[in-house]
Enzyme design. Structure first.
Site, mmCIF file in Angstrom:
data_model
loop_
_atom_site.group_PDB
_atom_site.id
_atom_site.type_symbol
_atom_site.label_atom_id
_atom_site.label_comp_id
_atom_site.label_asym_id
_atom_site.label_seq_id
_atom_site.Cartn_x
_atom_site.Cartn_y
_atom_site.Cartn_z
ATOM 1 N N GLY C 69 31.147 87.628 -52.724
ATOM 2 C CA GLY C 69 31.510 86.882 -51.205
ATOM 3 C C GLY C 69 32.111 87.997 -50.375
ATOM 4 O O GLY C 69 32.868 87.717 -49.451
ATOM 5 N N CYS C 125 23.093 87.768 -46.100
ATOM 6 C CA CYS C 125 24.223 87.383 -47.514
ATOM 7 C C CYS C 125 24.001 86.226 -47.635
ATOM 8 O O CYS C 125 24.497 85.320 -46.774
ATOM 9 C CB CYS C 125 25.304 88.060 -46.961
ATOM 10 S SG CYS C 125 26.390 87.944 -48.447
ATOM 11 N N LYS C 158 18.787 94.539 -43.123
ATOM 12 C CA LYS C 158 18.538 93.725 -44.281
ATOM 13 C C LYS C 158 18.288 92.573 -44.302
ATOM 14 O O LYS C 158 19.099 91.516 -43.898
ATOM 15 C CB LYS C 158 19.895 94.099 -45.457
ATOM 16 C CG LYS C 158 19.794 93.787 -46.747
ATOM 17 C CD LYS C 158 20.792 94.433 -47.692
ATOM 18 C CE LYS C 158 20.391 94.169 -48.904
ATOM 19 N NZ LYS C 158 21.369 95.061 -49.831
ATOM 20 N N THR C 185 19.866 89.748 -51.980
ATOM 21 C CA THR C 185 19.774 88.641 -52.938
ATOM 22 C C THR C 185 19.224 87.422 -52.511
ATOM 23 O O THR C 185 19.311 87.038 -51.104
ATOM 24 C CB THR C 185 21.256 88.347 -53.824
ATOM 25 O OG1 THR C 185 22.151 87.874 -52.852
ATOM 26 C CG2 THR C 185 21.521 89.813 -54.497
HETATM 27 C C1 LIG Z 1 27.364 92.272 -57.389
HETATM 28 C C2 LIG Z 1 26.595 92.492 -56.259
HETATM 29 C C3 LIG Z 1 27.016 92.735 -54.920
HETATM 30 C C4 LIG Z 1 26.249 92.683 -53.915
HETATM 31 N N1 LIG Z 1 26.897 92.901 -52.713
HETATM 32 C C5 LIG Z 1 26.244 93.163 -51.371
HETATM 33 C C6 LIG Z 1 26.813 93.511 -50.252
HETATM 34 O O1 LIG Z 1 27.841 93.431 -50.186
HETATM 35 N N2 LIG Z 1 25.896 93.572 -49.126
HETATM 36 C C7 LIG Z 1 24.660 93.535 -49.234
HETATM 37 O O2 LIG Z 1 23.800 93.866 -48.429
HETATM 38 N N3 LIG Z 1 24.088 93.391 -50.406
HETATM 39 C C8 LIG Z 1 24.779 93.038 -51.654
HETATM 40 N N4 LIG Z 1 24.155 92.974 -52.866
HETATM 41 C C9 LIG Z 1 22.676 92.952 -52.840
HETATM 42 C C10 LIG Z 1 22.090 94.141 -53.277
HETATM 43 O O3 LIG Z 1 22.418 95.138 -52.399
HETATM 44 C C11 LIG Z 1 20.680 94.003 -53.708
HETATM 45 O O4 LIG Z 1 19.806 93.696 -52.265
HETATM 46 C C12 LIG Z 1 20.261 92.959 -54.551
HETATM 47 O O5 LIG Z 1 20.959 92.932 -55.688
HETATM 48 C C13 LIG Z 1 18.689 93.170 -54.705
HETATM 49 O O6 LIG Z 1 18.577 94.144 -55.694
HETATM 50 P P1 LIG Z 1 18.419 94.331 -57.050
HETATM 51 O O7 LIG Z 1 17.503 93.218 -57.742
HETATM 52 O O8 LIG Z 1 18.003 95.661 -57.536
HETATM 53 O O9 LIG Z 1 19.770 93.923 -57.686
HETATM 54 C C14 LIG Z 1 25.137 92.813 -53.753
HETATM 55 C C15 LIG Z 1 24.433 92.626 -55.309
HETATM 56 C C16 LIG Z 1 25.079 92.648 -56.292
HETATM 57 C C17 LIG Z 1 24.476 92.480 -57.575
#
Ligand SMILES: Cc1cc2nc3c(=O)[nH]c(=O)nc-3n(C[C@H](O)[C@H](O)[C@H](O)COP(=O)(O)O)c2cc1C
Ligand SMILES: Cc1cc2nc3c(=O)[nH]c(=O)nc-3n(C[C@H](O)[C@H](O)[C@H](O)COP(=O)(O)OP(=O)(O)OC[C@H]3O[C@@H](n4cnc5c(N)ncnc54)[C@H](O)[C@@H]3O)c2cc1C
Ligand SMILES: Cc1cc2nc3c(=O)[nH]c(=O)nc-3n(C[C@H](O)[C@H](O)[C@H](O)COP(=O)(O)OP(=O)(O)OC[C@H]3O[C@@H](n4cnc5c(N)ncnc54)[C@H](O)[C@@H]3O)c2cc1C
Ligand SMILES: Cc1cc2nc3c(=O)[nH]c(=O)nc-3n(C[C@H](O)[C@H](O)[C@H](O)COP(=O)(O)O)c2cc1C
Ligand code: FES
Ligand code: FES
Lengths: 253, 274, 274, 253
Positions: C69, C125, C158, C185
């Site tokens: 969050g 987000c 993003k 995500t």
């Molecule tokens: C614990 C966690 C916190 C995240 N916080 C953010 C964030 O603050 N801002 C953002 O743009 N993406 C955030 N993400 C998304 C990641 O940057 C990434 O886009 C997403 O995890 C997909 O990539 P992956 O499949 O390699 O994990 C977060 C992901 C995780 C797992």
């Protein structure tokens, strides 16, 4: 539960692992207790195991032997499913569908068995139930040989060959034994079986092959496991796994 | 244990349906088939199809990719050899069909409609060289509109979760479709021994996407929805029910557990996406 | 081992980027950060945010769902305490930002633009009560157009893989965005002890969907693309490269393997969706 | 590799499993060999293990004890990760980040340890390094008790309590021992710790709690593992896992 088919039916069930032991490098021998499966099982049939651990589909393994109330399989750890399977312990249960597939046909005469690698499994079972013959078993490396000397007790001549140390393959030596035999049974890598099929065709020997293909259901429903035959794609799981060598279309192998 | 439900104008004895392609022609194991509220036979085409050369199935973490390629015995064989047997099972018979053009669709419907409870139009098979039909909603709607006139039997449209499912569902339901199955497998590629194969992804990997799709469809329309994607147990069923689905289609799980019914629990404890 | 690449008008020393949210403020472990071509700091908002109450992270088969969050220390704190440290690491500094309205976006950009190599606009987000911005492409485009006028620094958008990624990317690139990160995500729900939590799904579960999205974006436009979704090793990188991505963003894999660089092999052999 | 932090740093590495043994029903004791981790490890710290088998994130476990070149953990099989871990064998390697977190503070005086369930792990380690005191250890069921009698050798009075058979919880009896002690250390279920915190607050005893929360990275980067404190959310992995009882905000527990 038991499901009926034209050749005796099969069980979808779980069963107890009586033992699991290393048989060679990365190869395990697993003894599974299930009286009814054991009593139905015929040489050339296979079991379809759900290995757990988040895998999605089952894994097929040939039956290596059976005793009164058990069947045995041998398997090599190659990927995720077999890795998980190898970590099971005595007393754990295993989720299986068995016995599946058409076994080898009953053929009179002196048999020649030609096994490559894990192809030894179905032929081992078969050779326990036939007239005496010759059992040629080849592996790539020395530490992959599983002990099958016990087959001598059934009257078979046993020839074990290791490419790494002897520099020869089963297909290099099988012709020596071919004249003395009436029928050839083979299981192993597709390329090896293709060669064997060619040799037998030339020499006009009857030949039966146990084919492998990636499977889904294992019971004929999904059409995943096909091999090309001269009359179109056939399902390894229910139309095979044993096919007469002359019916297989080897073009794409 | 389960009650009769109404779906696509049919009354089926429980809300569980065996997915097309995962359960053969539906009659092979009567003891299994009869437990389903309805069985959808493998997709049938006018001419027999050989399907793709092997390998045809791949496991990926959390799912299965298949490229069976609609291997089937063709309309004539099916109608003669398989359908009579399927009709003997005590379950509702649905047959999945695919036509390459209007004539083929019409022939399939014409031959089968008297013999089945409903027809499922496979509008979303990724294992064909042609584009997935639902990618072109207007064209898809036009075909459906014409097919609608050919039969009074329920027509069910099988779509997928990634090609605008909500828009497609509303449109198809406006053109006379009686129900939606969402989802077919989703296009994916997989590598084996250095070669890349295109196929369709199924299993729990797609559940989150199918769930979202069903929520969106339900928001836009009240067409009956059959949820299909990664169902492995009661928990998944519950999740789909809450998302707005009416009945539940078991697909690749049947490869692993053909005797999964009666669904008493999840067959594994994992997979808590809801 | 890897060469310098150009991305979004920047020259970065290798094509691997640490994803926002998975790597803190980027400076905590200099020995790790310096191996990345660029590091994207956790999304910063004007005011500090507490984030959601725990539980905040869930493992599902093949992935992770989080509902952190956007907990962050706020713009002022970040600019004073964290940014100076981050700038000392020998890597390209990108900061992710999120504004609730134009004024906030403008304040974030105004305060940070001189200090960073580029800004990443978090338009996707799922852990906010508001709707995901990219769900409304026109509105999103309008904001971006106005923000574009505030800075000459590269602006990276993003987005996510499920809300019309190709259409959104073309539109944003027309309005002056320098590059796209796909994907954030993906909205998902998860149950724990009978309660349902909404969060964002990441990890290999989303790879097939992100791959498809990237192929579609690349088909429609030549905007630079940073692939983000389930990357765990060279194989995934290769798949994304073939799909049309220019650089590679490591997300949740960093939770498991913060020292994953230099990427020499896949950290597990599984996951052969390509 | 080793990464530096303000309190000694940690390793991201793999290490050999020296032994793995059942310690109670579904509870295993695992001995992991890594001299440098062992030498850094302090009571209250934890290890973050990648269990493999397709899991995505690591699992945290408190350190139970250490010897010259090993650390030990005890874990209960509750889900996928611990199930996989329990199937590891002697000689297998385990992928871990350790030691992590702030340990217990060094406090003078006579300690009272109050452990619930697996909370025994960090307190066991701690009690090996403190002055003699009282160690109360409660479990729900009898077959969940892991043997800790050896702690008597450190001079501690050991009280083991089982809810199922004795009908009492640790929080029912701890007040008996409270007056004789100067500081309380506790680990276990959140509800238990909440109660203990209240008792200590009332009795004005210093109290330190080892908190648990679901973790992602374990090293402070992802902000997944927060607990509510009177000054906002704190990360269990780097701001804890040990917190002074009076700082925790129990409203939501
Ligand atoms: C614990 C966690 C916190 C995240 N916080 C953010 C964030 O603050 N801002 C953002 O743009 N993406 C955030 N993400 C998304 C990641 O940057 C990434 O886009 C997403 O995890 C997909 O990539 P992956 O499949 O390699 O994990 C977060 C992901 C995780 C797992
Ligand atoms: C009829 C039949 C009998 C077999 N008998 C034996 C036996 O007795 N002993 C033995 O060790 N192996 C046998 N195999 C091969 C065995 O099924 C595979 O080694 C096993 O499925 C690999 O699983 P995995 O998860 O470890 O490998 P992965 O590579 O992770 O498996 C991924 C997928 O590929 C499939 N797959 C991988 N290799 C093969 C293969 N060679 N054949 C078919 N599918 C494969 C798996 O079933 C699974 O669906 C047999 C195969 C068939 C078709
Ligand atoms: C600082 C700390 C120290 C711990 N020490 C020990 C110990 O010494 N011995 C022991 O047996 N257990 C300990 N736990 C709990 C242990 O981490 C969980 O039991 C374990 O993660 C469960 O993993 P699983 O895959 O088997 O369960 P699953 O339920 O399948 O796990 C799914 C996810 O939930 C998380 N999770 C599940 N239960 C817990 C829990 N109680 N606490 C935190 N995360 C959880 C997992 O880490 C994983 O991310 C500790 C937890 C923390 C935070
Ligand atoms: C091996 C296999 C073959 C399939 N064949 C068909 C088919 O012929 N027609 C069809 O509409 N769907 C077919 N499907 C898709 C399934 O019916 C179902 O839509 C899909 O697998 C998603 O459900 P699941 O996640 O439960 O597997 C097939 C799926 C598999 C795995
Ligand atoms: S594996 Fe399904 S038909 Fe053979
Ligand atoms: S687990 Fe990532 S911050 Fe604590």
């Amino acid at each position: 539960m038991k499901l009926k088919t034209e050749n005796g039916g099969f069980f979808v069930t779980s069963a107890e692992i009586l033992s699991i032991k290393p048989a060679a490098e990365k190869i395990f021998l697993m003894e599974i207790k299930h009286e009814k499966i054991s009593s139905l099982a015929r040489p050339g049939q296979f079991v379809h195991i759900y290995c757990g651990g988040g895998t999605s589909i089952r894994r097929p393994f040939s039956i290596f032997s059976k005793t009164g109330d058990c069947i045995e399989i041998i398997f090599r750890v190659v990927g995720r499913g077999t890795e998980i399977l190898s970590r099971k312990r005595k007393g754990d249960s295993v989720d299986l569908i068995a016995p599946l597939g058409n076994g080898f046909p009953v053929v009179c005469g002196r048999p020649l068995f030609v096994a490559g690698g894990l192809g030894v499994a179905p032929l081992h079972f078969l050779s326990l139930a036939t007239a005496a013959g010759v059992f040629i078993y080849g592996t790539k490396r020395k530490n992959e040989i599983i002990p099958i000397e016990s087959l001598k007790a059934s009257g078979h001549k046993v020839v074990i060959l290791c490419e790494e140390t002897e520099g020869k393959k089963v297909t290099d030596i099988m012709e020596e034994y071919l004249n003395d035999c009436d029928v050839v049974f083979s299981a192993g890598p597709a390329k090896m079986m293709k060669k064997i099929a060619e040799i037998c065709l030339k020499k006009k020997k009857k030949c039966f092959l146990s084919m492998e293909e990636r499977m889904g259901c294992g019971i004929g429903l999904c059409r995943s496991c096909v091999v090309k035959t001269k009359t179109g794609y056939k399902r390894v799981c229910v139309d095979g796994p044993v096919f007469p060598a002359e019916t297989v279309d080897w073009k794409d192998v | 244990m389960y009650d009769t439900v109404r779906f696509a104008g049919l009354e089926i004895k429980n809300p569980f349906i065996a997915a097309s392609g995962c359960f053969g022609y539906g009659w092979e194991f009567p003891a299994l088939s009869e437990k389903f509220g309805a069985v959808v036979a493998k997709t049938i085409t006018v001419k027999p199809r050989e399907g793709n050369s092997p390998p045809r199935i791949f496991e990926v973490p959390g799912g299965v990719i298949n490229r069976v390629g609609l291997q089937n015995c063709g309309l004539k064989n099916f109608a003669e050899k398989h359908l009579p047997r399927l009709k003997k099972i005590g379950t509702t018979v649905i047959v999945s069909i695919f036509g390459e053009n209007f004539r083929q669709w019409a022939e399939l419907i014409g031959t089968l409609e008297k013999e089945v409870a409903a027809l499922e139009l496979n509008l979303s098979c990724p294992n064909l060289n042609k584009q997935i039909l639902t990618k072109n909603p207007e064209k898809c709607g036009n075909i459906v509109e014409k097919l609608r006139k050919l039969t009074d039997k329920p027509l069910i449209a099988k779509i997928n979760a990634v090609d605008s499912p909500a828009a497609v569902s509303s449109l198809l339901s406006d053109r006379g479709i009686d129900a939606i199955v969402c989802s077919n497998t989703i296009p994916a590629r997989v590598e084996l021994n250095g070669r890349i194969y295109k196929g369709g992804l199924s299993g729990r990997l797609i559940k989150n996407f199918v769930l979202k799709a069903i929520r969106e469809i339900r928001k836009k329309s009240d067409v009956p929805i059959a949820a299909c994607g990664g169902i492995r147990g009661l928990k998944d069923v519950d999740d789909y029910r809450k998302a707005g689905a009416d009945v539940f289609v078991l697909g690749s799980v049947l490869l692993r557990q053909p005797d999964i019914l009666p669904l008493e629990k999840n067959i594994d404890s994992e997979g808590d996406i809801v």
